[in-house]
Structures are given as structure tokens and as C-alpha cells.
Scaffold this motif. Structure first.
Motif, PDB file in Angstrom:
ATOM      1  N   LEU A   3      -2.339  -4.137  -7.942  1.00 33.36           N
ATOM      2  CA  LEU A   3      -3.280  -3.228  -7.298  1.00 33.36           C
ATOM      3  C   LEU A   3      -4.159  -3.995  -6.321  1.00 33.36           C
ATOM      4  N   PRO A   4      -4.398  -3.452  -5.121  1.00 37.05           N
ATOM      5  CA  PRO A   4      -5.301  -4.111  -4.183  1.00 37.05           C
ATOM      6  C   PRO A   4      -6.748  -3.872  -4.563  1.00 37.05           C
ATOM      7  N   ASP A   5      -7.660  -4.701  -4.037  1.00 40.15           N
ATOM      8  CA  ASP A   5      -9.059  -4.414  -4.293  1.00 40.15           C
ATOM      9  C   ASP A   5      -9.486  -3.210  -3.455  1.00 40.15           C
ATOM     10  N   PHE A   6     -10.667  -2.674  -3.749  1.00 39.46           N
ATOM     11  CA  PHE A   6     -11.101  -1.429  -3.125  1.00 39.46           C
ATOM     12  C   PHE A   6     -11.267  -1.566  -1.613  1.00 39.46           C
ATOM     13  N   SER A   7     -11.682  -2.726  -1.136  1.00 41.23           N
ATOM     14  CA  SER A   7     -11.867  -2.897   0.304  1.00 41.23           C
ATOM     15  C   SER A   7     -10.534  -2.839   1.044  1.00 41.23           C
ATOM     16  N   VAL A   8      -9.500  -3.462   0.475  1.00 45.74           N
ATOM     17  CA  VAL A   8      -8.168  -3.415   1.090  1.00 45.74           C
ATOM     18  C   VAL A   8      -7.624  -1.992   1.038  1.00 45.74           C
ATOM     19  N   LEU A   9      -7.738  -1.353  -0.121  1.00 48.40           N
ATOM     20  CA  LEU A   9      -7.241   0.008  -0.266  1.00 48.40           C
ATOM     21  C   LEU A   9      -7.968   0.960   0.683  1.00 48.40           C
ATOM     22  N   GLY A  10      -9.284   0.799   0.806  1.00 44.43           N
ATOM     23  CA  GLY A  10     -10.052   1.657   1.706  1.00 44.43           C
ATOM     24  C   GLY A  10      -9.640   1.496   3.149  1.00 44.43           C
ATOM     25  N   ALA A  11      -9.360   0.259   3.575  1.00 44.87           N
ATOM     26  CA  ALA A  11      -8.929   0.029   4.946  1.00 44.87           C
ATOM     27  C   ALA A  11      -7.595   0.711   5.225  1.00 44.87           C
ATOM     28  N   TYR A  12      -6.662   0.608   4.267  1.00 45.66           N
ATOM     29  CA  TYR A  12      -5.362   1.246   4.455  1.00 45.66           C
ATOM     30  C   TYR A  12      -5.476   2.774   4.437  1.00 45.66           C
ATOM     31  N   VAL A  13      -6.354   3.303   3.586  1.00 46.29           N
ATOM     32  CA  VAL A  13      -6.546   4.761   3.549  1.00 46.29           C
ATOM     33  C   VAL A  13      -7.026   5.260   4.910  1.00 46.29           C
ATOM     34  N   LEU A  14      -7.949   4.538   5.535  1.00 47.92           N
ATOM     35  CA  LEU A  14      -8.423   4.922   6.866  1.00 47.92           C
ATOM     36  C   LEU A  14      -7.284   4.874   7.889  1.00 47.92           C
ATOM     37  N   LEU A  15      -6.428   3.857   7.797  1.00 47.91           N
ATOM     38  CA  LEU A  15      -5.292   3.773   8.707  1.00 47.91           C
ATOM     39  C   LEU A  15      -4.328   4.937   8.493  1.00 47.91           C
ATOM     40  N   LEU A  16      -4.055   5.268   7.231  1.00 47.98           N
ATOM     41  CA  LEU A  16      -3.151   6.374   6.936  1.00 47.98           C
ATOM     42  C   LEU A  16      -3.726   7.695   7.434  1.00 47.98           C
ATOM     43  N   LEU A  17      -5.032   7.884   7.299  1.00 47.90           N
ATOM     44  CA  LEU A  17      -5.666   9.098   7.805  1.00 47.90           C
ATOM     45  C   LEU A  17      -5.601   9.154   9.331  1.00 47.90           C
ATOM     46  N   ALA A  18      -5.747   8.007   9.986  1.00 44.58           N
ATOM     47  CA  ALA A  18      -5.626   7.969  11.446  1.00 44.58           C
ATOM     48  C   ALA A  18      -4.224   8.372  11.881  1.00 44.58           C
ATOM     49  N   LEU A  87       8.589  -5.982  13.685  1.00 41.39           N
ATOM     50  CA  LEU A  87       9.295  -7.108  13.067  1.00 41.39           C
ATOM     51  C   LEU A  87       8.337  -8.124  12.460  1.00 41.39           C
ATOM     52  N   HIS A  88       7.043  -7.804  12.475  1.00 35.73           N
ATOM     53  CA  HIS A  88       6.005  -8.644  11.856  1.00 35.73           C
ATOM     54  C   HIS A  88       5.956 -10.032  12.486  1.00 35.73           C
ATOM     55  N   ARG A  89       6.097 -10.077  13.814  1.00 41.50           N
ATOM     56  CA  ARG A  89       6.096 -11.357  14.525  1.00 41.50           C
ATOM     57  C   ARG A  89       4.755 -11.694  15.159  1.00 41.50           C
ATOM     58  N   TRP A  90       3.793 -10.784  15.117  1.00 39.01           N
ATOM     59  CA  TRP A  90       2.477 -11.073  15.673  1.00 39.01           C
ATOM     60  C   TRP A  90       1.590 -11.569  14.531  1.00 39.01           C
ATOM     61  N   PRO A  91       0.982 -12.737  14.689  1.00 31.76           N
ATOM     62  CA  PRO A  91       0.169 -13.285  13.583  1.00 31.76           C
ATOM     63  C   PRO A  91      -1.129 -12.499  13.399  1.00 31.76           C
ATOM     64  N   GLY A  92      -1.704 -12.666  12.222  1.00 34.17           N
ATOM     65  CA  GLY A  92      -3.013 -12.091  11.960  1.00 34.17           C
ATOM     66  C   GLY A  92      -3.007 -10.836  11.115  1.00 34.17           C
ATOM     67  N   PHE A  93      -1.823 -10.355  10.717  1.00 34.49           N
ATOM     68  CA  PHE A  93      -1.729  -9.176   9.862  1.00 34.49           C
ATOM     69  C   PHE A  93      -1.302  -9.632   8.461  1.00 34.49           C
ATOM     70  N   VAL A  94      -2.127  -9.339   7.468  1.00 37.43           N
ATOM     71  CA  VAL A  94      -1.866  -9.756   6.096  1.00 37.43           C
ATOM     72  C   VAL A  94      -1.379  -8.545   5.314  1.00 37.43           C
ATOM     73  N   SER A  95      -0.096  -8.541   4.951  1.00 37.59           N
ATOM     74  CA  SER A  95       0.485  -7.406   4.229  1.00 37.59           C
ATOM     75  C   SER A  95       0.172  -7.502   2.742  1.00 37.59           C
ATOM     76  N   HIS A  96       0.058  -6.346   2.098  1.00 37.48           N
ATOM     77  CA  HIS A  96      -0.173  -6.310   0.646  1.00 37.48           C
ATOM     78  C   HIS A  96       1.129  -5.988  -0.076  1.00 37.48           C
ATOM     79  N   ALA A  97       1.482  -6.797  -1.054  1.00 34.99           N
ATOM     80  CA  ALA A  97       2.681  -6.575  -1.867  1.00 34.99           C
ATOM     81  C   ALA A  97       2.287  -5.844  -3.151  1.00 34.99           C
ATOM     82  N   TRP A  98       2.873  -4.673  -3.372  1.00 43.37           N
ATOM     83  CA  TRP A  98       2.596  -3.895  -4.571  1.00 43.37           C
ATOM     84  C   TRP A  98       3.482  -4.312  -5.742  1.00 43.37           C
TER      85      TRP A  98
END
Length: 271
Positions: A3-18, A87-98
Motif C-alpha cells: 500500500l502507498p502512503d497517503f500522500s502518494v495515493l492522494g497525488a495519484y487520485v488527483l491525476l486520475l480525476l484529471a 516507454l518510461h524513458r524520461w527520468p524523474g517519474f517514480v512509479s509505485h509497485a502494488w
């Protein structure tokens, strides 16, 4: 399941809503949620400084396309950047593994990820791509029927040649997988291969747009081999026909996701 922490989950929820707001053409709301998601992602550590450069480039390209919407060089740069992000070739994006492991009977390890960069690509496409011109009325019932036949043919080909096998299951991590598959995988792909291809080939007959969409979708699956390209092309043809029948991106999006759910629940996954 991790499970991600609440800050990570909240950021993704905002992206999904966008992404949802952009899908339903609520442009200003989508842009506002996208900015909030980026700030939340930076604070949560999902985005690092190089990712902000990608966001800035996308914003600049979007603004330029608003002023020069028919400039092919700008669109070429946009598509190139979409591929880099997908293709995940641009640096700076940290993916979360469930979850990470091997499903029963699967031939290779699998990891359930949430990828911010591919979601960002989908958001940009939805905000910047023009709506396709549909022209004259079409026989929608025939298109729906043809889409069903294309998807059945894809299943028959995959199962008949041993590419996939029956393997009923329902993993505990299906909910985060479904959210990612719907909005971070299927949505960017449908935006590019359906709305993007149909808009780019607006002057062509409908059957040519459907065929081009299917062929391109098949080719991006070339890493799985020639048979997988053919199966993906048939599925892509089904999605394109549904897009032509319903004339809204939500229809092929739901079909694409539903087909992937069928794959996960009843067939060997991953391949």
C-alpha cells in the motif's frame, strides 16, 4: 500487496480525476486538477525535478498547438514525447509497485505498477487532440457487430495457437490493477490510437481510419512476436469499430478495459 502512503495515493487520485475530467471534455477542471496533481506528486516524491521539465515541455507544446493547430512539426514532437513517456524513458517519474510475483501458471514474473508518466501522456493527448470529424451517418449496428467479430477472432487466434490459455483467477490486487489499466494504460492508448489516428486521417474514409488504427495498435505489440501483433491488430480493429459506432472515446475505452479484465480473470496473465 504494497500500500502507498497517503500522500502518494492522494497525488495519484488527483491525476486520475484529471484524466476523467479530460475524458468528459471538462478542460478547465482537468487542467486545474492536473496542476494540483503535479504539486501533490512533487511533494509526495512521485515526481522529481526532471519530471517538471517534461511537464513544462508538454505545457509549451499544448500552448503552441492552440495557436498553430495544423503545424505538423509540433504534432511530431508531441507524439515523440508521448512515446518517451509511455516507454518510461524520461527520468524523474517514480512509479509505485502494488504487487510483484508470478501468477499461477504464468510464464513470467509480473509487477502491478502505477505509472505517472503514461498517465501524463494520456492527459496531454486528451487536452490537445482535436475531435475527429465523423461526416456522414454510418450503420452503427453493423459496426458494433463487426467489432464483436473482430474481438472473438482475436480470442480464437490467441487460444487456438497457444498464445494464451484458460486460467481462471481473481487476484487480491485487482482494484489497483483496474484503476491503472483503465486510466493509466487503456486511456492513453485509446486517446492516441483511436482519437489521434482518426483525427489525423480525417480526410480518409472511415474504413481506412479503422484499419490504420488497428495496424498501428498491432505494431506497437511487436515485442511479443508476429502472432501477438496479429491478435493485437484484431483487438485494435474491434476498438476502432466501436469508436466509429459510438463516436465517443469512452466506448472503446470501456471495451479495451473490459477485454483486459477478461484476460486477467480467465486467461494466462501476463502472456
Amino acid at each position: 500487496m504494497t500500500l502507498p502512503d497517503f500522500s502518494v495515493l492522494g497525488a495519484y487520485v488527483l491525476l486520475l480525476l484529471a484524466l476523467l475530467a479530460a475524458l468528459f471534455t471538462r478542460r478547465r477542471l482537468a487542467m486545474g486538477l492536473g496542476v494540483a496533481a503535479s504539486v501533490a506528486g512533487l511533494l509526495a516524491g512521485v515526481l522529481q525535478l526532471p519530471a517538471l521539465a517534461a511537464i513544462a515541455v508538454l505545457a509549451g507544446l499544448g500552448a503552441a498547438l492552440q495557436r498553430w493547430p495544423r503545424q505538423p512539426v509540433l504534432w511530431a514532437l508531441g507524439v515523440l514525447l508521448m512515446l518517451v513517456l509511455a516507454l518510461h524513458r524520461w527520468p524523474g517519474f517514480v512509479s509505485h509497485a502494488w504487487w510483484q510475483g508470478v501468477l499461477p501458471g504464468a510464464s513470467q514474473p509480473y509487477t502491478v505498477y502505477w505509472h505517472w508518466d503514461k498517465g501524463l501522456a494520456g492527459l496531454w493527448l486528451l487536452l490537445c487532440l482535436p475531435a475527429p470529424q465523423w461526416g456522414t451517418a454510418v450503420a452503427r449496428q453493423r459496426l458494433w457487430a463487426a467489432a464483436g467479430l473482430a474481438l472473438l477472432a482475436a480470442l480464437w487466434l490467441a487460444l487456438g495457437n497457444g498464445l494464451l490459455a484458460w486460467q481462471p483467477k481473481w487476484p487480491a490486487w485487482w482494484l489497483p490493477w483496474l484503476a491503472a489499466n483503465l486510466l493509466l494504460v487503456s486511456l492513453p492508448e485509446e486517446a492516441l490510437f483511436r482519437q489521434g489516428v482518426f483525427a489525423a486521417l480525417a480526410a480518409r474514409p472511415l474504413w481506412q481510419r479503422c484499419l490504420a488504427s488497428a495496424l498501428l495498435f498491432g505494431l506497437v505489440h511487436a515485442g511479443g512476436g508476429g502472432l501477438w501483433v496479429l491478435v493485437a491488430a484484431l483487438a485494435g480493429l474491434g476498438y476502432a469499430l466501436v469508436y466509429a459506432a459510438g463516436q465517443r472515446l469512452c466506448w472503446p475505452l470501456l471495451l479495451h478495459t473490459g477485454f483486459n479484465v477478461l484476460h486477467l480473470a480467465l486467461l494466462s496473465y501476463p502472456r
